[in-house]
Enzyme design. Structure first.
Site, short mmCIF file in Angstrom:
data_model
loop_
_atom_site.label_atom_id
_atom_site.label_comp_id
_atom_site.label_asym_id
_atom_site.label_seq_id
_atom_site.Cartn_x
_atom_site.Cartn_y
_atom_site.Cartn_z
N GLU A 56 0.85 -1.21 0.00
CA GLU A 56 0.00 0.00 0.00
C GLU A 56 0.88 1.25 0.00
OE1 GLU A 56 -3.09 -0.16 3.00
OE2 GLU A 56 -3.99 -1.93 2.09
N HIS B 177 -9.32 9.65 2.21
CA HIS B 177 -8.84 8.54 1.37
C HIS B 177 -8.94 8.99 -0.07
CE1 HIS B 177 -8.18 4.63 -0.31
NE2 HIS B 177 -7.98 4.13 0.89
N ARG C 109 -1.05 8.99 1.55
CA ARG C 109 -2.40 9.47 1.23
C ARG C 109 -2.57 10.98 1.18
NH1 ARG C 109 -5.91 5.23 4.66
NH2 ARG C 109 -5.20 3.53 3.37
N HIS D 52 -11.93 9.87 5.80
CA HIS D 52 -11.73 8.44 6.05
C HIS D 52 -11.31 8.12 7.48
CE1 HIS D 52 -10.72 4.33 4.99
NE2 HIS D 52 -9.47 4.49 5.37
N ARG E 71 -1.60 9.25 8.91
CA ARG E 71 -1.47 7.81 9.20
C ARG E 71 -0.98 7.05 7.96
NH1 ARG E 71 -5.15 3.26 8.56
NH2 ARG E 71 -6.62 4.72 7.65
P1 FAD Z 1 -14.78 0.93 15.20
O1 FAD Z 1 -14.41 -0.31 14.52
O2 FAD Z 1 -15.37 2.01 14.38
O3 FAD Z 1 -15.80 0.56 16.36
C1 FAD Z 1 -16.44 1.57 17.10
C2 FAD Z 1 -17.56 0.97 17.89
O4 FAD Z 1 -18.06 1.91 18.81
C3 FAD Z 1 -18.74 0.51 17.07
O5 FAD Z 1 -19.18 -0.71 17.58
C4 FAD Z 1 -19.79 1.60 17.32
O6 FAD Z 1 -21.11 1.16 17.19
C5 FAD Z 1 -19.48 1.92 18.76
N1 FAD Z 1 -19.93 3.25 19.22
C6 FAD Z 1 -19.62 4.46 18.72
N2 FAD Z 1 -20.22 5.42 19.45
C7 FAD Z 1 -20.91 4.80 20.43
C8 FAD Z 1 -21.74 5.24 21.48
N3 FAD Z 1 -22.00 6.54 21.69
N4 FAD Z 1 -22.31 4.32 22.30
C9 FAD Z 1 -22.10 3.00 22.11
N5 FAD Z 1 -21.31 2.53 21.12
C10 FAD Z 1 -20.73 3.42 20.29
N6 FAD Z 1 -7.56 0.50 8.75
C11 FAD Z 1 -6.56 -0.38 8.53
O7 FAD Z 1 -5.62 -0.46 9.31
N7 FAD Z 1 -6.60 -1.17 7.43
C12 FAD Z 1 -7.61 -1.15 6.53
O8 FAD Z 1 -7.61 -1.89 5.57
C13 FAD Z 1 -8.67 -0.22 6.73
N8 FAD Z 1 -9.67 -0.11 5.85
C14 FAD Z 1 -10.72 0.73 6.14
C15 FAD Z 1 -11.80 0.78 5.26
C16 FAD Z 1 -12.91 1.57 5.56
C17 FAD Z 1 -14.08 1.61 4.62
C18 FAD Z 1 -12.93 2.33 6.76
C19 FAD Z 1 -14.11 3.17 7.11
C20 FAD Z 1 -11.84 2.31 7.60
C21 FAD Z 1 -10.73 1.52 7.30
N9 FAD Z 1 -9.62 1.46 8.14
C22 FAD Z 1 -8.61 0.58 7.90
C23 FAD Z 1 -9.64 2.17 9.41
C24 FAD Z 1 -10.01 1.17 10.50
O9 FAD Z 1 -11.01 0.30 10.01
C25 FAD Z 1 -10.53 1.84 11.76
O10 FAD Z 1 -9.67 2.86 12.16
C26 FAD Z 1 -10.63 0.83 12.88
O11 FAD Z 1 -11.39 -0.26 12.47
C27 FAD Z 1 -11.23 1.48 14.11
O12 FAD Z 1 -11.49 0.48 15.04
P2 FAD Z 1 -12.15 0.91 16.42
O13 FAD Z 1 -12.34 -0.34 17.20
O14 FAD Z 1 -11.38 2.00 17.02
O15 FAD Z 1 -13.57 1.54 16.01
C1 SIN Z 2 -7.70 0.74 2.25
O1 SIN Z 2 -7.96 -0.45 2.06
O2 SIN Z 2 -7.32 1.50 1.36
C2 SIN Z 2 -7.86 1.28 3.61
C3 SIN Z 2 -6.62 1.07 4.35
C4 SIN Z 2 -6.54 1.98 5.53
O3 SIN Z 2 -7.36 2.86 5.72
O4 SIN Z 2 -5.57 1.82 6.26
#
Ligand code: FAD
Ligand code: SIN
Length: 537
Positions: A113, A242, A288, A349, A384
């Site tokens: 990537e 993104h 990015r 993103h 990032r």
């Molecule tokens: P999340 O996975 O967003 O979980 C948050 C949780 O908190 C959810 O369950 C939500 O419902 C809950 N929540 C929020 N507010 C409240 C509230 N007030 N009360 C109760 N519950 C609440 N990163 C990578 O490293 N590699 C990738 O390939 C990648 N691809 C991505 C693709 C997309 C489309 C997106 C959107 C992001 C991507 N990212 C990637 C970024 C990465 O997915 C996120 O940064 C990471 O998953 C965040 O994890 P988290 O556990 O912090 O939050």
């Molecule tokens: C992607 O698959 O391009 C998302 C990866 C990331 O947000 O780290």
């Protein structure tokens, strides 16, 4: 209604679930989550997890790539911890049951990537997040000490400021978090979740922008709640856009993974020019911030609505095998990605800033931890590196778990008398109809004035308008019964203002923050974080 636990986790994405697993052997764990348990940013992750597995790779190279992307603002110690502890966490995911894609000889298939100097992205085809979320949920549900409350929206952290007799908003030494008030969406009842330790794992805030890859849950609730409670919030100006989401694919915008460029996809103008080489020697695989800004510049120059991501020169069978989800989704939009280029535009993103934590996930409030996208550990700096966020969430949620267990064991806990939630207001539908338009207005203002390229004039204009909206929303919130929509709107207004305030504070351009009034990086004055701390309860 009162629910008491040893460890309270808000959020069921990768950070919340991994933390829950790590503390579950040491006490009762309660997870509350906004919607169904799997609905999270994690569930939509495509590219994968960056981690050192290849013989031609090294910790030092991954550290260096992360520091380079972060444009001088990463905390080296945090980066070292993430990179060195990362591979073990990926192995643990495999033991838990995550099935990553493997090569014919059974080794992990490592993708490429932007900003990475080696192939190091561990993935499950192009649905990595869904596979991780599936396995973690299965594991968490099988633990007898863990209870999940779905459709519960955390409203506010419970701190000393909620206690009877304490002046609201007063600066206190050592504010302590005792849990949260949360709305049970199905019944409309607000419950008190009390806990010795609270882990904030609420993820991102992409929904503050009109165009985003983030699902509807990503409304910045964790940052907003922590801010209101008086926690330190850092580096909110660094919003990652993104570069490649499918043009006109609706809301949220469908992501075309960076792994597609890592696989050989090339960005082109509508006329076919491979324009990225003009901006960076790494071309389409530059970090990015550089790619998103280059696309923005090209679109402004040409007046076009999108650029192309071209895969037509690649082996069609290999493309379909590596990116089955993206292939199918684009077909739904009548685009065969093996035969025609994909129209793409940037979208909000990822938030590099958030609740400031130390290397053990501790926030500035006693008993409150944060991990995952809601936290600012110092790993990402001003930009990032792709696929570092899942890795960061694993490593730092485990460190937070280790410290939480220590904190629980070393302290004697007696909960103070915490008042029940007072929800005596009446929901005024007519007023809500007016207020509900504010969400779109905030999203549009943020997109137009606080996007990839900013200026002081635009930031100040956005601030004035969003302050007005925030005040209206706050007035409405105070006099009405709470609903999930009001809570989210209130939080969106709060985080929008935090992003704008931070952006106005930083009088330079660095990484993801570009201000035309201060177009250069200023290491003499700005090699530091922007930190905001008030109390709004
Ligand atoms: P999340 O996975 O967003 O979980 C948050 C949780 O908190 C959810 O369950 C939500 O419902 C809950 N929540 C929020 N507010 C409240 C509230 N007030 N009360 C109760 N519950 C609440 N990163 C990578 O490293 N590699 C990738 O390939 C990648 N691809 C991505 C693709 C997309 C489309 C997106 C959107 C992001 C991507 N990212 C990637 C970024 C990465 O997915 C996120 O940064 C990471 O998953 C965040 O994890 P988290 O556990 O912090 O939050
Ligand atoms: C992607 O698959 O391009 C998302 C990866 C990331 O947000 O780290």
């Amino acid at each position: 209604m009162e629910i008491i636990s040893d460890f309270l986790v808000i959020g069921s994405g990768i950070a919340g679930l991994f933390y829950a697993l790590k503390v579950a052997d040491y006490g009762q764990v309660v997870i509350i989550t906004k919607k169904e348990r799997a609905e999270s940013n994690t569930n939509y992750a495509q590219g994968g997890i960056a981690s050192v597995f290849s013989p031609d790779d090294s910790y030092e190279l991954h550290i260096q790539d992360t520091l380079n992307a972060g444009a001088g603002l990463c905390k080296r110690e945090a980066v070292e911890i993430m990179v060195r502890e990362g591979p073990k966490k990926v192995e643990e995911l495999i033991q838990i049951g995550v099935e990553f894609t493997r090569t014919q000889n059974g080794k992990l298939d490592l993708g490429m990537e932007g900003g990475h100097s080696r192939k190091r992205i561990v993935h499950a085809k192009d649905l990595t997040g869904r596979e991780i979320e599936r396995a973690l949920i299965e594991k968490v549900l099988s633990h007898p000490n863990v209870k999940i409350f779905e459709h519960h929206v955390a409203i506010d952290l419970i701190t000393e400021h909620h206690l009877v007799g304490i002046e609201k908003g007063k600066k206190l030494d050592n504010i302590h978090c005792w849990g949260v008030y949360a709305l049970d969406v199905k019944t409309g009842v607000v419950k008190k979740f009390l806990s010795k330790v609270t882990m904030l794992a609420t993820g991102g805030l992409g929904q503050v922008y009109l165009h985003t890859t983030n699902p509807l849950i990503a409304t910045g609730d964790g940052v907003a709640m922590a801010y209101r409670a008086g926690a330190k919030i850092a580096n909110m100006e660094f919003i990652q856009f993104h570069p490649t989401t499918l043009y006109n694919s609706g809301s949220p915008a469908f992501l075309i993974s960076e792994a597609v460029r890592g696989f050989g996809g090339i960005l082109r103008t509508k006329k076919g020019e491979d324009f990225m080489k003009k901006y960076d020697p790494r071309g389409s695989l530059a970090p990015r911030d550089i790619v998103a800004r280059a696309i923005d510049t090209e679109l402004k120059k040409s007046g076009d609505e999108y650029v192309y991501l071209d895969l037509t020169h690649l082996d069609p069978d290999k493309v379909k095998d590596r990116f089955p989800h993206i292939y199918e989704k684009c077909l739904e939009f009548k685009i065969d990605i093996t035969k025609e280029p994909i129209p793409v535009v940037p979208a909000a993103h990822y938030s590099c800033g958030g609740v400031l934590t130390d290397l053990w996930g501790r926030s500035s409030i006693v008993g409150l931890y944060a991990a995952g996208e809601v936290a600012m550990t110092g790993v990402h700096g001003a930009n990032r590196l792709a696929s570092n966020s899942l890795l960061e969430a694993l490593v730092f949620s485990e460190r937070a778990a280790i410290d939480s267990v220590r904190f629980v064991n070393e302290n004697f806990f007696k909960f103070p008398e915490i008042p029940d939630w007072v929800d005596t207001g009446i929901f005024n539908m007519e007023e809500w109809v007016l207020i509900s338009h504010d969400k779109k207005e905030i999203q549009q203002l943020m997109w137009d004035y606080v996007g990839i390229v900013r200026s002081t004039l635009r930031l100040e204009r956005a601030k004035r308008r969003i302050e007005l909206i925030a005040n209206e929303v706050e007035e409405f919130y105070k006099k009405t019964k709470v609903t999930a929509e009001i809570l989210e709107l209130r939080n969106l207004a709060t985080v929008a203002l935090l992003i704008i305030r931070s952006a106005l504070m930083r009088k330079e351009s660095r990484g993801l923050h570009f201000n035309t009034d201060y177009p250069y990086r200023d290491d003499e004055n700005w090699l530091r974080d922007t930190i905001i701390q008030d109390i709004r309860i």
